[in-house]
Design a protein around this motif. Structure first.
Motif, PDB file in Angstrom:
ATOM      1  N   SER A  26      29.688  56.591  48.586  1.00  0.00           N
ATOM      2  CA  SER A  26      30.046  57.558  47.542  1.00  0.00           C
ATOM      3  C   SER A  26      31.550  57.836  47.502  1.00  0.00           C
ATOM      4  N   GLY A  27      32.338  56.756  47.669  1.00  0.00           N
ATOM      5  CA  GLY A  27      33.788  56.885  47.558  1.00  0.00           C
ATOM      6  C   GLY A  27      34.473  57.431  48.787  1.00  0.00           C
ATOM      7  N   ARG A  28      33.784  57.408  49.939  1.00  0.00           N
ATOM      8  CA  ARG A  28      34.382  57.964  51.156  1.00  0.00           C
ATOM      9  C   ARG A  28      34.755  56.915  52.190  1.00  0.00           C
ATOM     10  N   CYS A  29      34.479  55.641  51.901  1.00  0.00           N
ATOM     11  CA  CYS A  29      34.696  54.639  52.937  1.00  0.00           C
ATOM     12  C   CYS A  29      35.480  53.441  52.413  1.00  0.00           C
ATOM     13  N   ARG A  30      36.614  53.174  52.998  1.00  0.00           N
ATOM     14  CA  ARG A  30      37.438  52.016  52.668  1.00  0.00           C
ATOM     15  C   ARG A  30      37.117  50.921  53.681  1.00  0.00           C
ATOM     16  N   PHE A  31      36.383  49.915  53.242  1.00  0.00           N
ATOM     17  CA  PHE A  31      35.892  48.896  54.162  1.00  0.00           C
ATOM     18  C   PHE A  31      36.918  47.823  54.513  1.00  0.00           C
ATOM     19  N   ASN A  32      38.059  47.831  53.836  1.00  0.00           N
ATOM     20  CA  ASN A  32      39.025  46.759  54.038  1.00  0.00           C
ATOM     21  C   ASN A  32      40.354  47.216  53.432  1.00  0.00           C
ATOM     22  N   PRO A  33      41.483  46.748  53.957  1.00  0.00           N
ATOM     23  CA  PRO A  33      42.751  47.087  53.307  1.00  0.00           C
ATOM     24  C   PRO A  33      42.774  46.716  51.829  1.00  0.00           C
ATOM     25  N   ASN A  34      41.972  45.714  51.437  1.00  0.00           N
ATOM     26  CA  ASN A  34      41.948  45.255  50.046  1.00  0.00           C
ATOM     27  C   ASN A  34      40.717  45.732  49.272  1.00  0.00           C
ATOM     28  N   ILE A  35      39.839  46.485  49.912  1.00  0.00           N
ATOM     29  CA  ILE A  35      38.653  47.036  49.240  1.00  0.00           C
ATOM     30  C   ILE A  35      38.687  48.543  49.451  1.00  0.00           C
ATOM     31  N   TYR A  36      39.146  49.271  48.447  1.00  0.00           N
ATOM     32  CA  TYR A  36      39.403  50.702  48.560  1.00  0.00           C
ATOM     33  C   TYR A  36      38.113  51.523  48.500  1.00  0.00           C
ATOM     34  N   SER A  37      38.222  52.767  48.958  1.00  0.00           N
ATOM     35  CA  SER A  37      37.076  53.678  48.894  1.00  0.00           C
ATOM     36  C   SER A  37      36.708  53.996  47.448  1.00  0.00           C
ATOM     37  N   SER A  38      37.651  53.841  46.533  1.00  0.00           N
ATOM     38  CA  SER A  38      37.384  54.053  45.108  1.00  0.00           C
ATOM     39  C   SER A  38      36.609  52.890  44.492  1.00  0.00           C
ATOM     40  N   GLY A  39      36.503  51.779  45.246  1.00  0.00           N
ATOM     41  CA  GLY A  39      35.839  50.581  44.739  1.00  0.00           C
ATOM     42  C   GLY A  39      36.812  49.522  44.253  1.00  0.00           C
ATOM     43  N   LYS A  40      38.086  49.865  44.162  1.00  0.00           N
ATOM     44  CA  LYS A  40      39.078  48.891  43.707  1.00  0.00           C
ATOM     45  C   LYS A  40      39.158  47.718  44.671  1.00  0.00           C
ATOM     46  N   VAL A  41      39.184  46.501  44.122  1.00  0.00           N
ATOM     47  CA  VAL A  41      39.299  45.281  44.918  1.00  0.00           C
ATOM     48  C   VAL A  41      40.651  44.643  44.610  1.00  0.00           C
ATOM     49  N   CYS A  42      41.510  44.565  45.609  1.00  0.00           N
ATOM     50  CA  CYS A  42      42.859  44.030  45.417  1.00  0.00           C
ATOM     51  C   CYS A  42      42.865  42.529  45.676  1.00  0.00           C
ATOM     52  N   LEU A  43      42.945  41.760  44.581  1.00  0.00           N
ATOM     53  CA  LEU A  43      43.000  40.302  44.673  1.00  0.00           C
ATOM     54  C   LEU A  43      43.938  39.781  43.586  1.00  0.00           C
ATOM     55  N   SER A  44      44.755  38.817  43.938  1.00  0.00           N
ATOM     56  CA  SER A  44      45.691  38.277  42.950  1.00  0.00           C
ATOM     57  C   SER A  44      44.961  37.611  41.791  1.00  0.00           C
ATOM     58  N   ILE A  45      43.814  36.966  42.058  1.00  0.00           N
ATOM     59  CA  ILE A  45      43.116  36.281  40.969  1.00  0.00           C
ATOM     60  C   ILE A  45      42.476  37.270  39.998  1.00  0.00           C
ATOM     61  N   LEU A  46      42.339  38.533  40.424  1.00  0.00           N
ATOM     62  CA  LEU A  46      41.805  39.565  39.532  1.00  0.00           C
ATOM     63  C   LEU A  46      42.920  40.338  38.832  1.00  0.00           C
ATOM     64  N   GLY A  47      44.162  40.016  39.190  1.00  0.00           N
ATOM     65  CA  GLY A  47      45.280  40.723  38.596  1.00  0.00           C
ATOM     66  C   GLY A  47      45.466  42.117  39.148  1.00  0.00           C
ATOM     67  N   THR A  48      44.795  42.422  40.276  1.00  0.00           N
ATOM     68  CA  THR A  48      44.904  43.745  40.889  1.00  0.00           C
ATOM     69  C   THR A  48      45.873  43.731  42.065  1.00  0.00           C
ATOM     70  N   TRP A  49      46.478  42.572  42.307  1.00  0.00           N
ATOM     71  CA  TRP A  49      47.470  42.446  43.370  1.00  0.00           C
ATOM     72  C   TRP A  49      48.452  41.351  42.990  1.00  0.00           C
ATOM     73  N   ARG A  50      49.706  41.588  43.296  1.00  0.00           N
ATOM     74  CA  ARG A  50      50.734  40.610  42.960  1.00  0.00           C
ATOM     75  C   ARG A  50      50.720  39.490  43.991  1.00  0.00           C
ATOM     76  N   GLY A  51      50.273  38.309  43.583  1.00  0.00           N
ATOM     77  CA  GLY A  51      50.192  37.180  44.493  1.00  0.00           C
ATOM     78  C   GLY A  51      51.335  36.201  44.308  1.00  0.00           C
ATOM     79  N   GLU A  52      51.278  35.145  45.108  1.00  0.00           N
ATOM     80  CA  GLU A  52      52.277  34.082  44.990  1.00  0.00           C
ATOM     81  C   GLU A  52      52.003  33.265  43.733  1.00  0.00           C
ATOM     82  N   ARG A  53      53.001  32.506  43.348  1.00  0.00           N
ATOM     83  CA  ARG A  53      52.855  31.640  42.187  1.00  0.00           C
ATOM     84  C   ARG A  53      51.707  30.655  42.427  1.00  0.00           C
TER      85      ARG A  53
END
Length: 449
Positions: free
Chosen positions: A77-104
């Protein structure tokens, strides 16, 4: 363009549903293929091991030109961040999703798809997720090493507590006071409504596409969960507080205390509840049979067809209905000559749900056997054809194949009997020990005749 997008999404979903990848599952509701649920099962030898992590995938009309949006659902219920790239809000940080700035070259391209997204998320679930945080990739300081260990420890605890135990308790309607106290008021109200047998409109009941899959996988990995708890108890103490990481914030962290004693009690209670549920199917099925329910008629017809085919087969098999109930089958398999199973007689029971094939059969070896694909309680790890889940013969053939396969490929996702698995995939001497253990169980099966 919209039609092409739907065709592409449907094709990708179909390929994943037919895939032999045991760690990924996808589903959509009715015909809404743009809104997909995905389940990722945590990789072996990581703190996420055999956890059930669910994600929502929403495809836009420009797919595959643009990537879909992905949100983690398994967040307590938004209280647990399971990974530096998977936030407690549900946000998933991945360059292929455009949610993280990746390398070329790491950006989204139309050549990628749903499977590549899920595999990318799964790759975040590593043995050392601490390194996923930017700036901590090469952490070598003494404090960093301690933080890595502390971070892994709390992820392992919460993966088991939230993604496995809490999920299964909700599926089974098991009340757990400590779990309920941590839920949001809305979720607590919903759980109490269900537990108090208050009538609820079907439309208000949460869609749970992976309920049956998680129950069956829980039975596969039950002994591994217990082993993990036993090992963790040697490393941390109950009531020991989680350590906050340098990159965790007040609203995006993983807070709590260790309590493996409680987790062990809860996981054993879940196992009893699932076993009891299988027993209830027989009673429910008997009632449905008297009413000539479609499922009962279908199972009875399949039973007669399979029994007749076994009579014509050169391979000796025996199959019967238990007490004449088409929802409970008893199957006896005879070990093939010139194999480690030679001479063995193995009684296997299949319990069917009145909601078959939506709920798949629960299978158990009643004859004890030491085998790397059969759990200590007799639950086999087998793979029927996913496109023919309603065909019972497919299940029986897959069970036999798992039992007799002579050179199976190594796959840690089939780890259902920890001791047998280690011996089978160990060195030459360990394999000899495994073969002796297997032969002993075969001999005992003959003595029980």
């Amino acid at each position: 363009m919209a039609d092409q997008s739907i065709i592409r999404i449907t094709k990708e979903i179909g390929e994943l549903q037919k895939s032999s990848d045991l760690s990924l599952a996808v589903a959509f509701r009715d015909r809404d293929v743009r809104n997909v649920r995905a389940l990722i099962i945590g990789p072996h030898e990581t703190p996420y091991e055999f956890g059930f992590f669910e994600f929502s995938v929403k495809f836009n009309k420009d797919y595959p030109r643009k990537s879909p949006s992905v949100t983690g659902i398994t967040t307590n219920s938004g209280r647990c961040r399971f990974n530096p790239n998977i936030y407690s809000s549900g946000k998933v940080c991945l360059s292929i999703l455009g949610t993280w700035r990746g390398e070329r070259g790491e950006e989204w391209s139309a050549a990628q798809g749903l499977e590549s997204i899920l595999l990318s998320i799964q790759s975040l679930m590593s043995s050392n997720p601490y390194e996923n945080e930017p700036g901590f990739e090469d952490a070598n300081e003494l404090q960093d090493k301690k933080n890595q260990k502390d971070y892994v420890a709390k992820i392992r605890h919460e993966s088991l507590r939230i993604s496995v135990i809490q999920r299964l308790e909700e599926y089974l309607g098991i009340n757990n006071t400590s779990a309920i106290s941590q839920q949001s008021p809305e979720q607590r109200d919903y759980d109490l409504d269900i537990d108090d047998d208050v009538e609820v409109d079907d439309a208000s009941i949460p869609w749970e596409p992976f309920k049956d899959l998680c129950k069956r996988r829980f039975l596969w990995y039950y002994d591994t969960y217990l082993e993990s708890i036993k090992k963790a108890k040697e490393e941390v103490k109950d009531d020991q507080a989680f350590v906050r990481m340098p990159f965790e914030g007040a609203s995006n962290s993983m807070e709590g205390k260790f309590n493996y004693t409680e987790l062990e009690q809860r996981i054993r209670r879940i196992k009893k509840a699932i076993d009891a549920e299988s027993d209830r199917w027989a009673v429910e099925g008997g009632s449905a049979r008297t009413k000539d329910a479609t499922v009962a008629v279908n199972l009875a017809r399949q039973f007669e067809q399979i029994k007749e085919s076994f009579k014509r087969s050169e391979v000796p098999h025996n199959i019967e209905l238990v007490d004449g109930n088409p929802f409970v089958w008893s199957f006896t398999h005879f070990g093939r000559p010139m194999t480690n199973l030679d001479g063995g007689m193995f009684r296997i029971q299949l319990n069917f749900s009145p909601r078959f094939p939506e709920e798949q059969p629960r299978v158990k070896f009643l004859t004890p056997i030491f085998h790397h694909r059969i759990a200590a309680d007799g639950t086999p790890c087998y793979f029927p054809n996913p496109s023919r889940r309603e065909d019972v013969r497919q299940h029986i053939d897959a069970i036999i194949e798992a039992l007799e396969e002579e050179q199976p490929p190594y796959d840690p996702r089939t780890l259902v009997h920890p001791e047998a698995h280690r011996l089978y995939w160990g060195n030459a001497d360990q394999r000899k020990v495994y073969n002796r253990q297997l032969r002993r169980s075969v001999q005992r099966s003959m003595e029980e005749i």
